[in-house]
Design an enzyme around this catalytic site. Structure first.
Site, mmCIF file in Angstrom:
data_model
loop_
_atom_site.group_PDB
_atom_site.id
_atom_site.type_symbol
_atom_site.label_atom_id
_atom_site.label_comp_id
_atom_site.label_asym_id
_atom_site.label_seq_id
_atom_site.Cartn_x
_atom_site.Cartn_y
_atom_site.Cartn_z
ATOM 1 N N ARG A 91 -17.549 -20.357 50.830
ATOM 2 C CA ARG A 91 -16.417 -20.283 51.755
ATOM 3 C C ARG A 91 -16.921 -20.624 53.148
ATOM 4 O O ARG A 91 -18.023 -20.188 53.541
ATOM 5 C CB ARG A 91 -15.801 -18.872 51.755
ATOM 6 C CG ARG A 91 -14.888 -18.567 50.568
ATOM 7 C CD ARG A 91 -13.604 -19.397 50.589
ATOM 8 N NE ARG A 91 -12.715 -19.107 49.463
ATOM 9 C CZ ARG A 91 -12.708 -19.741 48.305
ATOM 10 N NH1 ARG A 91 -13.567 -20.722 48.092
ATOM 11 N NH2 ARG A 91 -11.846 -19.427 47.365
ATOM 12 N N GLU A 94 -10.526 -24.372 57.808
ATOM 13 C CA GLU A 94 -9.921 -25.468 57.032
ATOM 14 C C GLU A 94 -8.429 -25.571 57.304
ATOM 15 O O GLU A 94 -7.778 -24.536 57.419
ATOM 16 C CB GLU A 94 -10.156 -25.226 55.542
ATOM 17 C CG GLU A 94 -11.608 -25.400 55.168
ATOM 18 C CD GLU A 94 -11.874 -25.122 53.690
ATOM 19 O OE1 GLU A 94 -10.960 -25.261 52.859
ATOM 20 O OE2 GLU A 94 -13.018 -24.784 53.388
ATOM 21 N N HIS A 130 -13.418 -29.525 50.212
ATOM 22 C CA HIS A 130 -13.156 -28.386 49.321
ATOM 23 C C HIS A 130 -12.708 -28.842 47.934
ATOM 24 O O HIS A 130 -11.621 -28.499 47.453
ATOM 25 C CB HIS A 130 -12.115 -27.433 49.952
ATOM 26 C CG HIS A 130 -12.245 -26.016 49.442
ATOM 27 N ND1 HIS A 130 -11.931 -24.908 50.195
ATOM 28 C CD2 HIS A 130 -12.675 -25.530 48.246
ATOM 29 C CE1 HIS A 130 -12.145 -23.808 49.485
ATOM 30 N NE2 HIS A 130 -12.604 -24.169 48.296
HETATM 31 C C1 GLV Z 1 -12.327 -22.527 45.121
HETATM 32 O O1 GLV Z 1 -12.763 -22.545 46.253
HETATM 33 C C2 GLV Z 1 -12.144 -21.327 44.362
HETATM 34 O O2 GLV Z 1 -12.359 -20.223 44.878
HETATM 35 O O3 GLV Z 1 -11.741 -21.451 43.198
#
Ligand code: GLV
Ligand code: GLV
Length: 328
Positions: free
Chosen positions: A243, A272, A290
């Site tokens: 993250r 983001e 991402h």
């Molecule tokens: C993606 O970032 C997830 O947490 O699945």
């Protein structure tokens, strides 16, 4: 009466099909993008929904739960991470929360490796160079990178994904693995010849690559800061597929500009979809938007898993991937 479910954005058909086959009435947001909080609350207030299928881009807090109303029993997150959901508020309101673990482990581990290989071998930079017509013939010093093979990988967070990255590192690239986690795992150490470090501070100075695989918590926010970048080798690379807020983006910018570290490859960002614009000017950083879990196969599996969590919960059973049970 049929269960009614709101889906906050179009997801792969396999999940939608499962929900329909279960006899659910579905409303899928038609907006081509993330619903704002007001739009989401407006949509939830319009009807009485029994459950919601939400995404990591939806910020689900007490006001959103309130908008969903008392008959809403579950928010099924289409992600393994669930830092976008206020679990305490869910507990207070007796709303279940589920995630999609397991099915994306391989894919995120692959993407992590793709980033690691690509930043070390300067793949994206070399692609830009080649497309720009700058390739004038083979050169002994042209775009020299760093080997991955035989180097030391420091893993921060040894969950499913971190452990799988370690597997590829040791079995595929003869790397040495160091890891930090709140919990030590001696079986893992034996299987991969890995060494445990009980503090991040003692892992960073010994790693050529540092890869982050922890969830976003109060305690992991800005885990990588000026002080910790300063502990890394100036030949080392940082990889982040967890993250964004775990890395202080301004501190990363300073570290890259000063040559405190050699490079970084990021799939996630602090705010983001915004990215610090000065980072985009550096060739020592590689960016993906991402997409670490973003293969067709895995997104289909995530859709089925999220759907299944809704189906089980609304049938009165405990859903398989529960992260917050509600208060009763
Ligand atoms: C993606 O970032 C997830 O947490 O699945
Ligand atoms: C996430 O699935 C993890 O445990 O690493």
């Amino acid at each position: 009466m049929a269960n009614k479910v709101f889906v906050t954005r179009k997801i792969p058909d396999s999940g939608i099909a499962l929900l329909k086959a279960a006899g659910f009435e579905l409303v899928v947001s038609e907006k081509d993008g993330v619903l704002t909080k007001d739009e989401l609350m407006g949509a939830l207030k319009k009807e009485k929904y029994d459950g919601v299928l939400c995404l990591l881009t939806d910020h689900i807090d007490d006001e959103v739960f309130n908008a969903a109303g008392k008959q809403c029993k579950i928010f099924a997150n289409y992600a393994v991470g669930f830092d976008n959901i206020d679990l305490k508020a869910a507990r207070t309101r007796n709303i279940m929360v589920t995630n999609t673990p397991g099915v994306l482990t391989e894919t995120v581990a692959e993407h992590t490796f793709a980033l690691m290989l690509a930043i070390a071998h300067r793949v994206a930079e070399a692609d830009r160079f080649t497309r720009a017509g700058k390739y004038k013939g083979w050169g002994p010093m042209l775009l020299l990178g760093s080997d991955v093979f035989g180097k030391t990988l420091g893993i921060i967070g040894l969950g499913r994904i971190g452990a799988r990255v370690a597997h590829h590192a040791v079995r595929g690239f003869d790397m040495k693995v160091l890891y930090y986690d709140v919990q030590r795992n001696e079986n893992f150490e034996r299987e991969y010849g890995a060494a445990y470090r009980d503090r991040i501070e003692t892992l960073l100075p010994d790693a050529d690559f540092v890869s982050i695989h922890v969830p976003l918590l109060e305690s992991t926010k800005h885990l990588m800061n000026d002080l910790r970048f300063g502990m890394m080798r100036n030949t080392a690379y940082l990889i982040n597929t967890s993250r964004g807020p775990i890395v202080d983006e301004q501190a990363l910018l300073r570290a890259l500009r000063a040559g405190t570290i050699k490079g970084a490859a990021l799939d996630v960002f602090e705010n983001e979809p915004a990215i610090e614009p000065l980072l985009l000017e550096l060739d020592s950083i590689l960016l993906t938007p991402h997409i670490a879990s973003g293969t067709i196969e895995t997104r289909e599996k995530m859709a089925r898993l999220a759907a299944n969590n809704l189906i089980e919960a609304l049938a009165g059973r405990v859903p398989p991937n529960i992260v917050q049970a509600g208060s009763s």
